[in-house]
Design a protein around this motif. Structure first.
Motif, PDB file in Angstrom:
ATOM      1  N   ARG A 123      24.508  36.604  32.563  1.00  0.00           N
ATOM      2  CA  ARG A 123      23.264  36.568  31.795  1.00  0.00           C
ATOM      3  C   ARG A 123      23.600  36.544  30.314  1.00  0.00           C
ATOM      4  NH1 ARG A 123      18.958  36.783  35.665  1.00  0.00           N
ATOM      5  NH2 ARG A 123      19.998  37.291  37.599  1.00  0.00           N
ATOM      6  N   ILE A 124      23.011  35.614  29.586  1.00  0.00           N
ATOM      7  CA  ILE A 124      23.275  35.497  28.147  1.00  0.00           C
ATOM      8  C   ILE A 124      21.927  35.478  27.433  1.00  0.00           C
ATOM      9  CG2 ILE A 124      24.292  34.013  26.337  1.00  0.00           C
ATOM     10  CD1 ILE A 124      25.989  32.851  28.814  1.00  0.00           C
ATOM     11  N   GLU A 125      21.848  36.205  26.334  1.00  0.00           N
ATOM     12  CA  GLU A 125      20.554  36.279  25.636  1.00  0.00           C
ATOM     13  C   GLU A 125      20.765  36.424  24.133  1.00  0.00           C
ATOM     14  OE1 GLU A 125      17.951  39.278  27.161  1.00  0.00           O
ATOM     15  OE2 GLU A 125      16.419  38.910  25.622  1.00  0.00           O
ATOM     16  N   ALA A 126      20.147  35.547  23.369  1.00  0.00           N
ATOM     17  CA  ALA A 126      20.191  35.654  21.904  1.00  0.00           C
ATOM     18  C   ALA A 126      19.065  36.573  21.449  1.00  0.00           C
ATOM     19  CB  ALA A 126      20.023  34.273  21.280  1.00  0.00           C
ATOM     20  N   THR A 127      19.381  37.451  20.480  1.00  0.00           N
ATOM     21  CA  THR A 127      18.370  38.343  19.891  1.00  0.00           C
ATOM     22  C   THR A 127      18.560  38.308  18.372  1.00  0.00           C
ATOM     23  OG1 THR A 127      19.852  40.226  20.176  1.00  0.00           O
ATOM     24  CG2 THR A 127      18.211  39.907  21.903  1.00  0.00           C
ATOM     25  N   PRO A 128      17.651  38.897  17.593  1.00  0.00           N
ATOM     26  CA  PRO A 128      17.762  38.750  16.141  1.00  0.00           C
ATOM     27  C   PRO A 128      19.106  39.208  15.555  1.00  0.00           C
ATOM     28  CG  PRO A 128      15.610  39.615  16.722  1.00  0.00           C
ATOM     29  CD  PRO A 128      16.398  39.565  17.995  1.00  0.00           C
ATOM     30  N   HIS A 129      19.721  40.231  16.129  1.00  0.00           N
ATOM     31  CA  HIS A 129      20.931  40.787  15.505  1.00  0.00           C
ATOM     32  C   HIS A 129      22.228  40.242  16.086  1.00  0.00           C
ATOM     33  CE1 HIS A 129      18.185  43.506  13.687  1.00  0.00           C
ATOM     34  NE2 HIS A 129      17.752  43.904  14.865  1.00  0.00           N
ATOM     35  N   GLY A 130      22.148  39.381  17.072  1.00  0.00           N
ATOM     36  CA  GLY A 130      23.360  38.866  17.698  1.00  0.00           C
ATOM     37  C   GLY A 130      23.040  38.375  19.095  1.00  0.00           C
ATOM     38  N   TRP A 131      24.019  38.370  19.949  1.00  0.00           N
ATOM     39  CA  TRP A 131      23.734  37.913  21.322  1.00  0.00           C
ATOM     40  C   TRP A 131      24.412  38.813  22.346  1.00  0.00           C
ATOM     41  CZ3 TRP A 131      27.836  36.203  24.375  1.00  0.00           C
ATOM     42  CH2 TRP A 131      29.015  35.839  23.702  1.00  0.00           C
ATOM     43  N   TRP A 132      23.823  38.810  23.550  1.00  0.00           N
ATOM     44  CA  TRP A 132      24.256  39.698  24.633  1.00  0.00           C
ATOM     45  C   TRP A 132      24.798  38.886  25.792  1.00  0.00           C
ATOM     46  CZ3 TRP A 132      23.272  45.074  24.343  1.00  0.00           C
ATOM     47  CH2 TRP A 132      22.413  45.467  23.299  1.00  0.00           C
ATOM     48  N   TYR A 133      25.716  39.496  26.532  1.00  0.00           N
ATOM     49  CA  TYR A 133      25.975  38.970  27.874  1.00  0.00           C
ATOM     50  C   TYR A 133      26.093  40.131  28.835  1.00  0.00           C
ATOM     51  CZ  TYR A 133      31.071  39.757  28.645  1.00  0.00           C
ATOM     52  OH  TYR A 133      32.307  40.305  28.861  1.00  0.00           O
ATOM     53  N   SER A 134      25.805  39.848  30.094  1.00  0.00           N
ATOM     54  CA  SER A 134      25.937  40.871  31.121  1.00  0.00           C
ATOM     55  C   SER A 134      26.429  40.247  32.421  1.00  0.00           C
ATOM     56  CB  SER A 134      24.603  41.577  31.353  1.00  0.00           C
ATOM     57  OG  SER A 134      24.760  42.553  32.372  1.00  0.00           O
ATOM     58  N   ASN A 135      27.361  40.940  33.056  1.00  0.00           N
ATOM     59  CA  ASN A 135      27.880  40.535  34.363  1.00  0.00           C
ATOM     60  C   ASN A 135      27.857  41.725  35.293  1.00  0.00           C
ATOM     61  OD1 ASN A 135      28.742  37.830  34.316  1.00  0.00           O
ATOM     62  ND2 ASN A 135      30.556  38.382  33.124  1.00  0.00           N
ATOM     63  N   ARG A 136      27.462  41.516  36.534  1.00  0.00           N
ATOM     64  CA  ARG A 136      27.761  42.516  37.563  1.00  0.00           C
ATOM     65  C   ARG A 136      29.268  42.493  37.743  1.00  0.00           C
ATOM     66  NH1 ARG A 136      28.419  42.189  43.278  1.00  0.00           N
ATOM     67  NH2 ARG A 136      27.740  40.029  43.370  1.00  0.00           N
ATOM     68  N   LEU A 137      29.864  43.659  37.966  1.00  0.00           N
ATOM     69  CA  LEU A 137      31.324  43.720  38.063  1.00  0.00           C
ATOM     70  C   LEU A 137      31.783  43.833  39.504  1.00  0.00           C
ATOM     71  CD1 LEU A 137      32.121  46.132  35.106  1.00  0.00           C
ATOM     72  CD2 LEU A 137      32.405  43.656  35.175  1.00  0.00           C
ATOM     73  N   PRO A 138      32.929  43.242  39.807  1.00  0.00           N
ATOM     74  CA  PRO A 138      33.474  43.426  41.152  1.00  0.00           C
ATOM     75  C   PRO A 138      34.099  44.802  41.296  1.00  0.00           C
ATOM     76  CG  PRO A 138      34.886  41.964  39.855  1.00  0.00           C
ATOM     77  CD  PRO A 138      33.774  42.415  38.955  1.00  0.00           C
ATOM     78  N   GLY A 139      34.414  45.154  42.526  1.00  0.00           N
ATOM     79  CA  GLY A 139      35.173  46.383  42.774  1.00  0.00           C
ATOM     80  C   GLY A 139      34.357  47.647  42.709  1.00  0.00           C
ATOM     81  N   SER A 140      33.021  47.551  42.775  1.00  0.00           N
ATOM     82  CA  SER A 140      32.214  48.770  42.769  1.00  0.00           C
ATOM     83  C   SER A 140      32.470  49.543  44.060  1.00  0.00           C
ATOM     84  CB  SER A 140      30.730  48.423  42.673  1.00  0.00           C
ATOM     85  OG  SER A 140      30.534  47.526  41.601  1.00  0.00           O
ATOM     86  N   GLY A 141      32.552  50.857  43.920  1.00  0.00           N
ATOM     87  CA  GLY A 141      32.878  51.660  45.108  1.00  0.00           C
ATOM     88  C   GLY A 141      31.632  52.115  45.852  1.00  0.00           C
ATOM     89  N   GLY A 142      31.700  52.218  47.165  1.00  0.00           N
ATOM     90  CA  GLY A 142      30.620  52.728  48.005  1.00  0.00           C
ATOM     91  C   GLY A 142      29.322  51.991  47.767  1.00  0.00           C
ATOM     92  N   ASN A 143      28.260  52.774  47.551  1.00  0.00           N
ATOM     93  CA  ASN A 143      26.953  52.163  47.317  1.00  0.00           C
ATOM     94  C   ASN A 143      26.721  51.866  45.848  1.00  0.00           C
ATOM     95  OD1 ASN A 143      26.218  52.232  49.961  1.00  0.00           O
ATOM     96  ND2 ASN A 143      25.436  54.367  49.810  1.00  0.00           N
ATOM     97  N   GLU A 144      27.682  52.220  45.010  1.00  0.00           N
ATOM     98  CA  GLU A 144      27.457  52.086  43.580  1.00  0.00           C
ATOM     99  C   GLU A 144      27.818  50.681  43.096  1.00  0.00           C
ATOM    100  OE1 GLU A 144      28.555  55.189  40.191  1.00  0.00           O
ATOM    101  OE2 GLU A 144      30.054  53.640  40.510  1.00  0.00           O
ATOM    102  N   THR A 145      26.951  50.108  42.280  1.00  0.00           N
ATOM    103  CA  THR A 145      27.231  48.808  41.671  1.00  0.00           C
ATOM    104  C   THR A 145      27.410  49.026  40.181  1.00  0.00           C
ATOM    105  OG1 THR A 145      25.756  47.813  43.284  1.00  0.00           O
ATOM    106  CG2 THR A 145      26.358  46.462  41.391  1.00  0.00           C
ATOM    107  N   ARG A 146      28.403  48.331  39.612  1.00  0.00           N
ATOM    108  CA  ARG A 146      28.622  48.464  38.163  1.00  0.00           C
ATOM    109  C   ARG A 146      28.314  47.151  37.480  1.00  0.00           C
ATOM    110  NH1 ARG A 146      33.532  49.904  35.772  1.00  0.00           N
ATOM    111  NH2 ARG A 146      34.471  48.429  37.200  1.00  0.00           N
ATOM    112  N   ARG A 147      27.881  47.276  36.246  1.00  0.00           N
ATOM    113  CA  ARG A 147      27.521  46.101  35.458  1.00  0.00           C
ATOM    114  C   ARG A 147      27.988  46.330  34.032  1.00  0.00           C
ATOM    115  NH1 ARG A 147      24.071  41.737  35.107  1.00  0.00           N
ATOM    116  NH2 ARG A 147      23.492  41.757  37.291  1.00  0.00           N
TER     117      ARG A 147
END
Ligand SMILES: Cc1cc2nc3c(=O)[nH]c(=O)nc-3n(C[C@H](O)[C@H](O)[C@H](O)COP(=O)(O)OP(=O)(O)OC[C@H]3O[C@@H](n4cnc5c(N)ncnc54)[C@H](O)[C@@H]3O)c2cc1C
Length: 415
Positions: A213-237
């Motif tokens: 996910r990539i998003e431009a905002t007034p102060h800069g830009w963001w990216y976000s990825n779900r990460l691999p290797g999350s343990g158990g029921n937990e998901t990391r991003r």
């Protein structure tokens, strides 16, 4: 009292010494060792705790297979690696644009656990015959002419000081370009002070998102990825803000409260986090993300590969691909330069046809990256009152570059 040099002869002479065991260093080592060169790979870190940069575009899949074999095979021990489906970007306007990897020859990209990925490449380098020294730092080098050897290097570790000799020296030390700088070669900057502020999030509700996910905002830009290797029921991003280090937003982004405040200004990524019940975890980490290149990519019996030679704004998402691709090219060109004297390739500087070819390719890559960067920042025309975007509206070219390490944008440091 200074520690005595370790003088085991079996360890002191090498065809090629490579400084830095990131993707560029490990892949250069694999290439050279497969060609039969005696390679020493030196890495200052013992076991890093995090590294930013985890997505590989479809065009990189062949390269990854070349160096690692099938990355999805259980033997690779790349925990939880998953296939990515594309990018969803809110860039030039509030409309989400989808780049779908389905319509590419491989049909998908990859999201990797970055520490495991770098480790897998190092394991392949060792299997190919390279020697890896961890927790050992390149300290200095001196040009010598002693038989076949052109370099005397000083390496330091907790065990003491070690001196080694090499015919050829490769700088794969990332943005720091420690070898090139020791040789007096300046880094050239494109005038931006881009810095990445990263915050990890976790949720227990599950998340099977396969888009970056990539998003431009007034102060800069963001990216976000779900990460691999999350343990158990937990998901990391991972959620990362890119802004210029000298702007007020950068000061805010360095604290968790300020980061959350800036994140609330995003329409797409903040909503996604809320909808899936993500909570921030751990502290904010940061890393330089500005574009830079060396004035000279190679010189007499040395060259730079990967980010040491040229490092890109992460918007390009090309860093690992470039590291692996140019490592393969560099490794072959160094091997030919060291072994072939049939084309008048007597010296090991830029006049050697193989080294010259590498140098030309590096110049071509920088030109291609610069125009691509200008294009993408050019199409984002909102927030003309914001300094971050005003700075990017002036296309970067050769004349807008400035050099010297005193003016390094934002300083070296990660936070
Ligand atoms: C925020 C952010 C997001 C990114 N996202 C992506 C992405 O999604 N996809 C992508 O492809 N790329 C991404 N990148 C870029 C990518 O991470 C880099 O391009 C890549 O790591 C470059 O590899 P390298 O081997 O050249 O350098 P590095 O990975 O930096 O490795 C250099 C190595 O040299 C070692 N070293 C340094 N000094 C010394 C010394 N004196 N002695 C011994 N060793 C030394 C370091 O410890 C390090 O291990 C991102 C970068 C940033 C900042």
């Amino acid at each position: 009292m200074a520690a005595a040099p370790l003088l085991d002869p079996a360890w002191t002479t090498w065809d090629v010494v490579i400084v830095g065991a990131g993707p560029a260093g490990a892949a250069t080592a694999i290439t050279l060792a497969n060609c039969g060169q005696r390679v020493l790979l030196v890495e200052k870190r013992g076991s890093p705790s995090f590294k930013l940069g985890e997505s590989l575009p479809p065009a990189s899949i062949g390269l990854v297979r070349h160096f690692l074999g099938d990355p999805e095979s259980p033997d690779q021990q790349l925990p939880g690696l998953f296939r990515t489906a594309g990018n969803i970007a809110l860039w030039g306007n509030e409309q989400a644009e989808i780049t779908d990897f389905f319509f590419t020859p491989t049909g998908h990209g990859l999201c990797v656990d970055r520490l495991a990925f770098d480790e897998a490449l190092c394991t392949k380098a060792i299997a190919a015959g390279a020697t890896l020294l961890r927790d050992v730092r390149f300290q200095s080098c001196t040009r010598i002419e002693s038989g076949n050897f052109n370099w005397q290097l000083t390496l330091t570790s907790r065990a003491g000081i070690r001196q080694v000799r090499a015919r050829y020296l490769v700088d794969c030390s990332g943005r720091q370009a420690v070898v090139a700088r020791m040789l007096g070669v300046p880094r050239l900057y494109q005038g931006d002070r881009l810095f990445a502020y990263a915050q990890w999030f976790s949720c227990s509700g599950g998340d099977d998102d396969r888009y970056t996910r990539i998003e431009a905002t007034p102060h800069g830009w963001w990216y976000s990825n779900r990460l691999p290797g999350s343990g158990g029921n937990e998901t990391r991003r991972l959620v990362v803000l890119h802004t210029d280090k000298d702007l007020p937003a950068a000061r805010l982004a360095a604290s968790r409260q300020g980061f959350d405040q800036l994140l609330d200004g995003s329409t797409h990524i903040a909503l996604l986090l809320k909808a899936r019940g993500y909570r921030s975890c751990g502290s904010i980490r940061g890393a330089p993300a500005h574009s830079q290149r060396l004035r000279d990519f190679c010189g007499d019996a040395w060259m730079a590969v990967g980010d040491a030679a040229q490092a890109y704004d992460p918007l390009s998402s090309q860093g690992i691909d470039k590291a692996l691709r140019t490592a393969s090219h560099a490794g072959h060109m160094i091997h030919y330069a060291l072994t072939d004297s049939s084309q008048g390739a007597t010296g090991l500087d830029g006049r050697n046809p193989y080294i010259h070819r590498y140098d030309q390719e590096q110049h071509r890559l920088w030109q291609a990256f610069s125009s691509q960067r200008n294009f993408y920042y050019g199409v984002q025309t909102r927030w003309s009152d914001q300094v971050f975007w005003q700075r990017r509206r002036q296309p970067a070219n050769e004349s807008s570059q400035f050099s010297t390490d005193e003016t390094e944008p934002g300083g070296n440091g990660a936070i």
